[in-house]
Design a protein around this motif. Structure first.
Motif, mmCIF file in Angstrom:
data_model
loop_
_atom_site.group_PDB
_atom_site.id
_atom_site.type_symbol
_atom_site.label_atom_id
_atom_site.label_comp_id
_atom_site.label_asym_id
_atom_site.label_seq_id
_atom_site.Cartn_x
_atom_site.Cartn_y
_atom_site.Cartn_z
ATOM 1 N N MET A 40 0.830 -1.201 0.000
ATOM 2 C CA MET A 40 0.000 0.000 0.000
ATOM 3 C C MET A 40 0.870 1.258 0.000
ATOM 4 S SD MET A 40 -2.731 1.447 2.782
ATOM 5 C CE MET A 40 -1.415 1.785 3.947
ATOM 6 N N MET A 41 1.933 1.241 0.779
ATOM 7 C CA MET A 41 2.807 2.415 0.849
ATOM 8 C C MET A 41 3.610 2.588 -0.442
ATOM 9 S SD MET A 41 2.034 3.986 3.585
ATOM 10 C CE MET A 41 3.365 5.171 3.753
ATOM 11 N N VAL A 42 3.906 1.510 -1.142
ATOM 12 C CA VAL A 42 4.549 1.637 -2.456
ATOM 13 C C VAL A 42 3.563 2.279 -3.435
ATOM 14 C CG1 VAL A 42 5.535 0.375 -4.428
ATOM 15 C CG2 VAL A 42 6.219 -0.218 -2.095
ATOM 16 N N ARG A 43 2.280 1.959 -3.313
ATOM 17 C CA ARG A 43 1.272 2.627 -4.153
ATOM 18 C C ARG A 43 1.244 4.130 -3.872
ATOM 19 N NH1 ARG A 43 -4.331 1.265 -3.912
ATOM 20 N NH2 ARG A 43 -4.131 0.464 -1.804
ATOM 21 N N VAL A 138 13.284 -0.794 0.547
ATOM 22 C CA VAL A 138 12.507 0.450 0.446
ATOM 23 C C VAL A 138 11.043 0.205 0.822
ATOM 24 C CG1 VAL A 138 11.624 2.218 -1.133
ATOM 25 C CG2 VAL A 138 14.027 1.575 -1.210
ATOM 26 N N ALA A 139 10.448 -0.849 0.281
ATOM 27 C CA ALA A 139 9.032 -1.126 0.568
ATOM 28 C C ALA A 139 8.819 -1.354 2.066
ATOM 29 C CB ALA A 139 8.545 -2.331 -0.231
ATOM 30 N N ALA A 140 9.700 -2.095 2.703
ATOM 31 C CA ALA A 140 9.566 -2.357 4.141
ATOM 32 C C ALA A 140 9.730 -1.067 4.945
ATOM 33 C CB ALA A 140 10.596 -3.396 4.587
ATOM 34 N N ALA A 141 10.654 -0.216 4.541
ATOM 35 C CA ALA A 141 10.854 1.061 5.240
ATOM 36 C C ALA A 141 9.627 1.952 5.076
ATOM 37 C CB ALA A 141 12.110 1.757 4.718
ATOM 38 N N LEU A 142 9.045 1.975 3.873
ATOM 39 C CA LEU A 142 7.816 2.736 3.659
ATOM 40 C C LEU A 142 6.675 2.164 4.497
ATOM 41 C CD1 LEU A 142 7.960 3.284 -0.210
ATOM 42 C CD2 LEU A 142 8.166 5.060 1.550
ATOM 43 N N VAL A 173 13.695 6.790 -1.396
ATOM 44 C CA VAL A 173 13.045 5.905 -2.364
ATOM 45 C C VAL A 173 13.991 5.782 -3.551
ATOM 46 C CG1 VAL A 173 10.987 5.507 -3.769
ATOM 47 C CG2 VAL A 173 10.778 6.694 -1.574
ATOM 48 N N GLU A 174 14.728 4.694 -3.560
ATOM 49 C CA GLU A 174 15.737 4.465 -4.605
ATOM 50 C C GLU A 174 15.262 3.349 -5.517
ATOM 51 O OE1 GLU A 174 18.828 3.522 -1.799
ATOM 52 O OE2 GLU A 174 19.716 5.521 -2.048
ATOM 53 N N TRP A 175 15.613 3.460 -6.806
ATOM 54 C CA TRP A 175 15.176 2.483 -7.782
ATOM 55 C C TRP A 175 16.223 2.325 -8.870
ATOM 56 C CZ3 TRP A 175 13.024 7.311 -7.140
ATOM 57 C CH2 TRP A 175 13.230 8.217 -8.173
ATOM 58 N N THR A 176 16.062 1.230 -9.584
ATOM 59 C CA THR A 176 16.857 0.957 -10.777
ATOM 60 C C THR A 176 15.883 0.910 -11.951
ATOM 61 O OG1 THR A 176 18.392 -0.395 -9.498
ATOM 62 C CG2 THR A 176 18.406 -0.706 -11.892
#
Length: 184
Positions: A40-43, A138-142, A173-176
């Motif tokens: 949900m937080m990734v959304r 990242v998802a867990a931290a969010l 929020v880091e991504w590749t």
């Protein structure tokens, strides 16, 4: 009796210096019974990163014909289709045909890598698809920022993003980028 979605409220302040987008959004988010707080937080993070006045949450997990988020134009045509997680290649291809732009935000560390290797061949042929993989954790931290009523701030600058609640350390929020859309 079927379980009902849990409703969350978020006041989201966005300062996106890369796109020159500055706005406050009052969000109501329905968390499906099978959905985790992390997802949900990734959304919500996806909303913050691609925010516009017409971007909205959809039924997502509750409806296979809708993404997690979409932006439609004034004629009701889908401009942007955003999926969170690891959708199969058929769903991505269907979205590619229905919208101008498709964005997939995968998360889950090693499982995202395995998912990408499985769908890569077919997805890379789709011209209007972007695929991101969030950095591990990242998802867990969010997810740790989750509250029934939230006040969140998102700052985007120079291709980097942070989301915080004013109390805890902001989450980077880091991504590749696994796939970028083809230039026409």
């Amino acid at each position: 009796m079927a379980l009902k979605s849990t409703i969350y409220k978020a006041e989201l302040q966005i300062a996106d210096m890369d796109r020159h987008y500055y706005a406050d959004h009052a969000l109501t988010i329905a968390c499906h019974p099978s959905e985790t707080n992390d997802r949900m937080m990734v959304r919500i993070a996806a909303f913050a990163l691609f925010a516009s006045e017409r971007l909205e949450f959809c039924k997502g997990l509750s409806d296979t014909d809708e993404p997690d988020l979409w932006r439609k134009d004034y004629t009701d045509a889908i401009e942007t289709w955003i999926e969170v997680g690891q959708p199969d290649e058929r769903r991505i291809a269907k979205a590619s045909g229905r919208s101008e732009e498709v964005i997939v935000i995968a998360y889950g560390g090693r499982t995202s890598e395995i998912w990408w290797q499985g769908v890569r061949g077919k997805v890379e042929r789709l011209r209007n698809v972007t695929v991101w993989s969030l950095a591990d954790g990242v998802a867990a931290a969010l997810g740790k920022l989750t509250e029934r009523s939230m006040r969140l701030q998102c700052t985007v600058q120079d291709g980097a993003a942070w989301i915080g609640n004013g109390n805890d350390e902001p989450v980077a929020v880091e991504w590749t980028v696994l796939k970028a859309p083809e230039k026409v």
